[in-house]
Scaffold this active site. Structure first.
Site, PDB file in Angstrom:
ATOM      1  N   GLY A 263       0.766  -1.246   0.000  1.00 40.57           N
ATOM      2  CA  GLY A 263       0.000   0.000   0.000  1.00 40.57           C
ATOM      3  C   GLY A 263       0.790   1.284   0.000  1.00 40.57           C
ATOM      4  O   GLY A 263       0.219   2.356  -0.249  1.00 40.57           O
ATOM      5  N   GLU A 305       3.785  -6.832   1.890  1.00 37.85           N
ATOM      6  CA  GLU A 305       3.642  -7.206   0.470  1.00 37.85           C
ATOM      7  C   GLU A 305       3.664  -5.991  -0.436  1.00 37.85           C
ATOM      8  O   GLU A 305       2.664  -5.663  -1.076  1.00 37.85           O
ATOM      9  CB  GLU A 305       2.285  -7.893   0.252  1.00 37.85           C
ATOM     10  CG  GLU A 305       2.184  -9.280   0.765  1.00 37.85           C
ATOM     11  CD  GLU A 305       0.756  -9.821   0.705  1.00 37.85           C
ATOM     12  OE1 GLU A 305       0.600 -11.024   0.883  1.00 37.85           O
ATOM     13  OE2 GLU A 305      -0.197  -9.028   0.504  1.00 37.85           O
ATOM     14  N   PRO A 306       4.785  -5.288  -0.534  1.00 45.85           N
ATOM     15  CA  PRO A 306       4.815  -4.114  -1.400  1.00 45.85           C
ATOM     16  C   PRO A 306       4.791  -4.483  -2.884  1.00 45.85           C
ATOM     17  O   PRO A 306       5.445  -5.445  -3.290  1.00 45.85           O
ATOM     18  CB  PRO A 306       6.162  -3.462  -1.043  1.00 45.85           C
ATOM     19  CG  PRO A 306       7.002  -4.583  -0.526  1.00 45.85           C
ATOM     20  CD  PRO A 306       6.055  -5.536   0.157  1.00 45.85           C
ATOM     21  N   ARG A 308       3.612  -1.682  -5.801  1.00 47.32           N
ATOM     22  CA  ARG A 308       3.914  -0.415  -6.473  1.00 47.32           C
ATOM     23  C   ARG A 308       5.239   0.211  -6.002  1.00 47.32           C
ATOM     24  O   ARG A 308       6.079   0.609  -6.812  1.00 47.32           O
ATOM     25  CB  ARG A 308       2.763   0.556  -6.185  1.00 47.32           C
ATOM     26  CG  ARG A 308       2.781   1.834  -6.990  1.00 47.32           C
ATOM     27  CD  ARG A 308       1.728   2.810  -6.449  1.00 47.32           C
ATOM     28  NE  ARG A 308       0.438   2.191  -6.290  1.00 47.32           N
ATOM     29  CZ  ARG A 308      -0.505   2.138  -7.230  1.00 47.32           C
ATOM     30  NH1 ARG A 308      -0.298   2.714  -8.393  1.00 47.32           N
ATOM     31  NH2 ARG A 308      -1.652   1.540  -6.996  1.00 47.32           N
ATOM     32  N   ARG A 345      -3.904   2.851 -16.706  1.00 48.45           N
ATOM     33  CA  ARG A 345      -4.174   3.597 -15.468  1.00 48.45           C
ATOM     34  C   ARG A 345      -4.808   4.961 -15.716  1.00 48.45           C
ATOM     35  O   ARG A 345      -5.752   5.333 -15.007  1.00 48.45           O
ATOM     36  CB  ARG A 345      -2.913   3.706 -14.613  1.00 48.45           C
ATOM     37  CG  ARG A 345      -2.447   2.348 -14.078  1.00 48.45           C
ATOM     38  CD  ARG A 345      -1.329   2.462 -13.067  1.00 48.45           C
ATOM     39  NE  ARG A 345      -1.761   3.091 -11.848  1.00 48.45           N
ATOM     40  CZ  ARG A 345      -1.474   4.333 -11.494  1.00 48.45           C
ATOM     41  NH1 ARG A 345      -0.718   5.091 -12.272  1.00 48.45           N
ATOM     42  NH2 ARG A 345      -1.924   4.825 -10.371  1.00 48.45           N
ATOM     43  N   CYS A 376      -8.855   3.468 -30.346  1.00 47.43           N
ATOM     44  CA  CYS A 376     -10.096   4.049 -30.841  1.00 47.43           C
ATOM     45  C   CYS A 376     -11.044   4.307 -29.666  1.00 47.43           C
ATOM     46  O   CYS A 376     -12.024   3.597 -29.458  1.00 47.43           O
ATOM     47  CB  CYS A 376     -10.719   3.078 -31.836  1.00 47.43           C
ATOM     48  SG  CYS A 376     -11.911   3.899 -32.848  1.00 47.43           S
TER      49      CYS A 376
END
Ligand SMILES: Cc1ncc(COP(=O)(O)O)c(C=O)c1O
Length: 455
Positions: A263, A305-306, A308, A345, A376
């Site tokens: 997180g 649990e990283p 990012r 994202r 498109c």
């Protein structure tokens, strides 16, 4: 330009998540952007664009930041697991395993990637809110710990583990009543989340599992959200987790591990100021330590649990600039040769990024442009209102911070092949993911004979 110089001013070399650019980003004597000792424009010419570039030095620095901080701040045993949903590949599995980290997987594909990448089975955990029998069996047969998320997991495992066989190693995931998906957070009794058991179901599930001979519950897990800049929610989480640990041990489970999930946020924009990896680890370490000491219980092994914060800032995507559309008085669109299929994202979360021209990173901005993808879809915009020097079609363009949740969340929308991925280090580049070809996208299509005969 006289000497090479760092691209990002005021870099925090100890905590990669606090920089938008990889730690090795420099502008060379000719004014060209380099990463991992490689000229980005040379990489773009050699491998083509769009191109995912990962800087090994930055990844290893992030792994070590987690490991060192856990050793420094937590007096008990500890293990950081890489949340491989952020970016899963054989090469990344191998790099994180070589740094002594474990790995969290949520599917058969991620499990196989971890196993074949050399992550030891006792350092892998399997997550998921709807695991298939095949996924459960693959984990069980390899001695991989399974994070029980719901009653369905319990029901399936009780069928799959045959009587008299080794018990399945389990962790239990629950929703701790701390909701944190933005820069705000709330504490609630019940969370509207598809993951994990509700806090008020915890006791009855623990009692149920105690009676199951096929189950050995040795850990508890919670994850409260992603891209979090505050430390307070994780501090609160430690208290809830230690209370759950006490309850589980009282019921008779040999709980060794507390897993606090991931997180920690990262810097996408210059204005972003996330905590350092060390500060985040210090908060969870102290929280667990103080709570255990005050309740006079043995310290569990501390897991986190990283995803990012371990990989995002090691990544850059290089594109080639193409068409330009000027709408006088309104907006100028400059299009790139990728977009929402290699980075979903912005269209999914309205995420923002930092970017520059690869061979003119320090040139003064002369106009505002909106960088559009080639798909498109009107919403396929990578960056809105970006200040950039006047650019030409054919120039290379780099977007920073794309190491997490880009490649792994990518798609083939519009039947656009996935980019190649490379790993750079000390002037060397290695291909870690081959570029898909349009023909590859047809390999699972079947044209029924009946339709051919119809002509
Ligand atoms: C269970 C679990 N662990 C770890 C993570 C990694 O989170 P982050 O990438 O924010 O560190 C996630 C992300 O959604 C997750 O669901």
């Amino acid at each position: 330009m006289a000497n090479r110089q760092r691209y990002e001013a005021g870099q925090d070399l100890l905590s990669p998540n606090r920089n938008f650019a990889p730690l090795t980003s420099e502008v060379d004597e000719q004014g060209l952007l380099n990463v991992g000792g490689c000229k980005l424009s040379s990489l773009a010419k050699r491998y083509g664009t769009p191109l995912y570039v990962l800087d090994e030095t930055t990844i290893r620095a992030a792994c070590r930041a987690y490991k060192d901080a856990l050793i420094k701040h937590y007096p008990g045993p500890s293990l950081a697991l890489y949340a491989s949903k952020a970016n899963s590949s054989l090469a990344l599995s191998c790099v994180v395993a070589s740094e002594g980290l474990g790995l969290d997987a949520v599917s058969e594909g991620e499990l196989l990637t971890a196993l074949k990448g050399g992550v030891p089975t006792n350092q892998i955990v399997l997550h998921g809110n709807n695991k298939s029998d095949q996924e459960l069996l693959l984990a069980y047969e390899n001695g991989i710990r399974i994070v029980v998320d719901n009653q369905h997991d319990i029901d399936r495992l009780s069928q799959l583990v045959k009587p008299g066989k080794r018990a399945a190693e389990l962790m239990l995931r629950f929703t701790p009543g701390i909701e944190c998906h933005t820069h705000e957070y709330i504490r609630t009794g019940h969370l509207d989340s598809k993951f994990g058991f509700d806090l008020d179901q915890l006791e009855s599930i623990l009692i149920q599992l105690k009676g199951e001979s096929w189950a050995r519950l040795s850990g508890l897990h919670a994850h409260i959200g992603s891209q979090i800049f505050e430390l307070e929610p994780h501090k609160d989480l430690t208290g809830v987790m230690v209370d759950a640990l006490i309850l589980a041990r009282e019921i008779g489970h040999p709980i060794e591990d507390l897993n606090l999930g991931g997180g920690l946020g990262i810097r996408y924009l210059e204005s972003d100021d996330p905590p350092s990896i060390e500060d985040w680890v210090k908060v969870i370490s102290n929280g667990v330590k103080v709570a255990c000491e005050s309740k006079n219980i043995d310290l569990p092994r501390l897991l986190c649990e990283p995803g990012r914060s371990l990989i995002a800032n090691a990544g850059i995507t290089i594109y080639t600039l193409g068409s330009r559309k000027e709408i006088p008085g309104l907006r100028t669109y400059v299009s790139v040769d990728g977009g929402m299929s290699d980075n979903p994202r912005p269209i999914t979360y309205q995420s923002s990024y930092t970017a520059c021209l690869v061979d003119r990173p320090f040139d003064r901005a002369a106009e505002k442009v909106t960088i559009a993808g080639k798909h498109c879809e009107s919403g396929d915009i990578l960056l809105k209102d970006l200040s950039l020097p006047f650019s030409k079609s054919g120039e290379f363009f780099a977007v920073f911070g794309t190491g997490a949740y880009n490649s792994s969340m990518g798609s083939n929308y519009n039947r656009i092949p996935r980019p190649a991925g490379i790993l750079v280090k000390d002037g060397q580049s290695d291909l870690i993911q081959r570029r898909e070809q349009p023909e590859d996208l047809l390999q699972y299509d079947i044209l029924p004979v009946r339709l051919i005969e119809l002509g």
